[in-house]
Design a protein around this motif. Structure first.
Motif, mmCIF file in Angstrom:
data_model
loop_
_atom_site.group_PDB
_atom_site.id
_atom_site.type_symbol
_atom_site.label_atom_id
_atom_site.label_comp_id
_atom_site.label_asym_id
_atom_site.label_seq_id
_atom_site.Cartn_x
_atom_site.Cartn_y
_atom_site.Cartn_z
ATOM 1 N N GLU A 107 -10.131 -0.498 8.821
ATOM 2 C CA GLU A 107 -8.572 -0.513 7.419
ATOM 3 C C GLU A 107 -8.745 0.129 6.634
ATOM 4 O OE1 GLU A 107 -6.090 -3.954 9.030
ATOM 5 O OE2 GLU A 107 -5.499 -3.664 5.985
ATOM 6 N N THR A 108 -8.562 1.611 6.518
ATOM 7 C CA THR A 108 -8.816 2.289 5.013
ATOM 8 C C THR A 108 -7.134 1.639 4.533
ATOM 9 O OG1 THR A 108 -7.091 3.733 5.761
ATOM 10 C CG2 THR A 108 -9.671 4.095 5.649
ATOM 11 N N PRO A 109 -6.734 1.779 2.776
ATOM 12 C CA PRO A 109 -5.051 1.099 2.264
ATOM 13 C C PRO A 109 -4.057 2.519 2.947
ATOM 14 C CG PRO A 109 -6.966 1.709 0.978
ATOM 15 C CD PRO A 109 -8.001 1.856 1.915
ATOM 16 N N SER A 130 -4.971 -4.005 -13.717
ATOM 17 C CA SER A 130 -5.830 -2.952 -12.655
ATOM 18 C C SER A 130 -4.891 -2.956 -10.954
ATOM 19 C CB SER A 130 -6.526 -2.662 -12.931
ATOM 20 O OG SER A 130 -7.979 -4.151 -12.175
ATOM 21 N N PRO A 131 -5.554 -1.644 -10.121
ATOM 22 C CA PRO A 131 -4.631 -1.541 -8.979
ATOM 23 C C PRO A 131 -5.344 -2.935 -7.886
ATOM 24 C CG PRO A 131 -4.664 -0.415 -9.233
ATOM 25 C CD PRO A 131 -5.187 -0.807 -10.334
ATOM 26 N N GLY A 132 -5.027 -3.786 -7.308
ATOM 27 C CA GLY A 132 -5.573 -5.015 -6.527
ATOM 28 C C GLY A 132 -6.804 -4.375 -5.869
ATOM 29 N N ILE A 133 -8.579 -5.331 -6.029
ATOM 30 C CA ILE A 133 -9.122 -4.694 -4.647
ATOM 31 C C ILE A 133 -8.627 -4.964 -3.754
ATOM 32 C CG2 ILE A 133 -10.145 -6.828 -5.025
ATOM 33 C CD1 ILE A 133 -12.890 -5.270 -5.478
ATOM 34 N N PHE A 134 -8.096 -5.502 -3.194
ATOM 35 C CA PHE A 134 -7.372 -5.608 -1.964
ATOM 36 C C PHE A 134 -6.929 -4.443 -0.998
ATOM 37 C CE2 PHE A 134 -9.758 -9.383 -2.184
ATOM 38 C CZ PHE A 134 -10.383 -9.918 -0.710
ATOM 39 N N GLU A 135 -6.397 -3.799 -2.095
ATOM 40 C CA GLU A 135 -5.765 -2.446 -2.046
ATOM 41 C C GLU A 135 -6.085 -1.479 -1.856
ATOM 42 O OE1 GLU A 135 -1.185 -2.301 -4.685
ATOM 43 O OE2 GLU A 135 -3.009 -2.982 -5.870
ATOM 44 N N ARG A 136 -7.247 -1.861 -2.803
ATOM 45 C CA ARG A 136 -8.673 -0.830 -2.613
ATOM 46 C C ARG A 136 -9.150 -0.735 -1.734
ATOM 47 N NH1 ARG A 136 -8.684 -2.006 -7.855
ATOM 48 N NH2 ARG A 136 -10.925 -2.209 -7.935
ATOM 49 N N LEU A 137 -10.083 -1.896 -0.869
ATOM 50 C CA LEU A 137 -10.524 -1.579 0.784
ATOM 51 C C LEU A 137 -10.812 -1.289 1.071
ATOM 52 C CD1 LEU A 137 -11.897 -5.847 -0.575
ATOM 53 C CD2 LEU A 137 -13.726 -3.268 -0.799
ATOM 54 N N THR A 138 -11.384 -0.937 2.113
ATOM 55 C CA THR A 138 -11.511 -0.643 3.488
ATOM 56 C C THR A 138 -11.697 -1.713 4.530
ATOM 57 O OG1 THR A 138 -11.909 1.419 2.907
ATOM 58 C CG2 THR A 138 -12.201 1.327 5.449
ATOM 59 N N LEU A 139 -11.482 -2.557 4.659
ATOM 60 C CA LEU A 139 -11.484 -3.614 5.720
ATOM 61 C C LEU A 139 -11.685 -3.060 7.191
ATOM 62 C CD1 LEU A 139 -8.986 -6.460 4.140
ATOM 63 C CD2 LEU A 139 -11.337 -6.162 3.403
ATOM 64 N N THR A 140 -13.444 -3.181 7.703
ATOM 65 C CA THR A 140 -13.953 -3.441 8.587
ATOM 66 C C THR A 140 -13.161 -5.131 9.707
ATOM 67 O OG1 THR A 140 -14.992 -1.963 8.006
ATOM 68 C CG2 THR A 140 -15.935 -2.454 10.244
ATOM 69 N N TYR A 141 -12.580 -5.072 10.925
ATOM 70 C CA TYR A 141 -12.831 -5.800 11.834
ATOM 71 C C TYR A 141 -12.563 -6.054 13.105
ATOM 72 C CZ TYR A 141 -7.679 -4.673 10.849
ATOM 73 O OH TYR A 141 -6.881 -4.300 10.914
#
Length: 327
Positions: free
Chosen positions: A133-135, A291-302
């Protein structure tokens, strides 16, 4: 030297003298205990007077027979003879059940009524795929899905937060969050301790919404969960596993707190799905307030099951050749 045979009768087993528990597996409902039995000869006819030998006994609850499930409940011949309600809130009810009189509790029974199509799909056996899941995918597919989620699916959470239900079970309350036992826990077995922290802020729906400004909230949850577990059950933070699900089962932010040795919850601690609270706090500390939130910028794999509402759109978006609008 006398011959010591394994016990083959109830009389021989009844000579067991308990010493200690060797192992407890909550996932398979198994107990392994150490003790001694009176020594006996090979045909069980003679028990050597007073002589005891070390013995390990493994006790496991037998599996439920799927063919019998249709007969569990019924006006005349239902197998479940007695139930005791644990809690009920909105459409969810939790009970203990007995298959006969003078028995220990045989079953934990969870009831969802009325059950929606979403519930039915959620509890259907699923095949999973791994998604990245990309931003961009979050903004275009996942976020609209979350925002469209019906409020009825989290009404039971609202009932807790607004004081309608489960108030007697609340372990800690503040304007920011509540801490209470999870319904999966029987409130007695410390080895399966399972608590839940539910935040009051309705704007935090999932991990993706966390920002640097939420650090005090997350640290307070960690602090109070550790304090409560220590004061009530003698368990320091080193015995607790605190984590956040993504995707969660419902979109109102909450933190799971379990005994680190609790194996019965392993399915909920799958790599990709469970994110340790300590790690989430550490990542947010890398951000700055502006700064923009890190969880806005992360790609999450699940992992995502084929009955999940996001399965088809996410699989389609990840197919080769798919171009996201604005990409």
């Amino acid at each position: 030297m006398a011959h010591y045979a394994a016990p083959k009768s109830i009389d021989a087993l009844n000579s067991f003298r308990f010493e200690r528990i060797l192992n407890e597996d909550l996932l398979t409902h198994t107990l392994i205990v150490l003790g001694t039995l009176l020594a006996s000869n090979g045909d069980q006819s003679t028990i050597h007077s007073g002589e005891r030998v070390p013995a390990i006994i493994r006790v496991e609850k037998t599996a439920l027979d799927a063919a019998q499930t249709s007969t569990f409940f019924g006006e005349k011949d239902g197998l479940v003879k007695k139930v005791e309600i644990v809690e009920s809130t909105d459409i969810y009810t939790w009970l203990f059940g007995w298959l006969g009189e003078n028995r220990e509790c045989d079953l934990k029974i969870n009831v969802i009524c009325p059950a929606t199509e979403v519930h039915i799909r959620k509890y259907t056996k699923q095949q999973q795929i791994m998604v990245r899941e990309t931003p961009e995918l979050y903004e275009q597919i996942v976020k609209p899905y979350i925002l469209a989620f019906p409020a009825s699916r989290t009404q039971w959470v609202e009932n807790i937060l607004t004081g309608i239900s489960e108030q007697s079970k609340i372990l800690f309350s503040s304007p920011a969050f509540l801490l209470l036992p999870d319904m999966k826990w029987d409130l007695k077995t410390v080895s399966s301790l399972y608590l839940l922290a539910i935040v009051q802020d309705r704007a935090i729906r999932s991990l993706r919404d966390l920002r640097h400004a939420h650090l005090p909230l997350l640290k307070d949850i960690r602090l109070e969960a550790g304090r409560i577990a220590k004061e009530r059950w003698g368990m320091g933070n080193e015995y607790l596993r605190m984590y956040i699900h993504y995707q969660p089962s419902y979109y109102h932010f909450h933190v799971h707190i379990v005994n680190v040795n609790y194996e019965g919850g392993l399915l909920g601690m799958t790599v990709g799905q469970a994110h340790l609270l300590d790690d989430v706090i550490s990542l947010l500390e890398l951000d700055t307030p502006t700064s923009p939130g890190i969880f806005e910028r992360l790609t999450l794999t699940y992992g995502l099951g084929d009955q999940h509402g996001l399965f088809k759109p996410m699989r389609s978006a990840m197919s080769p050749g798919t171009v996201l609008s604005g990409a």
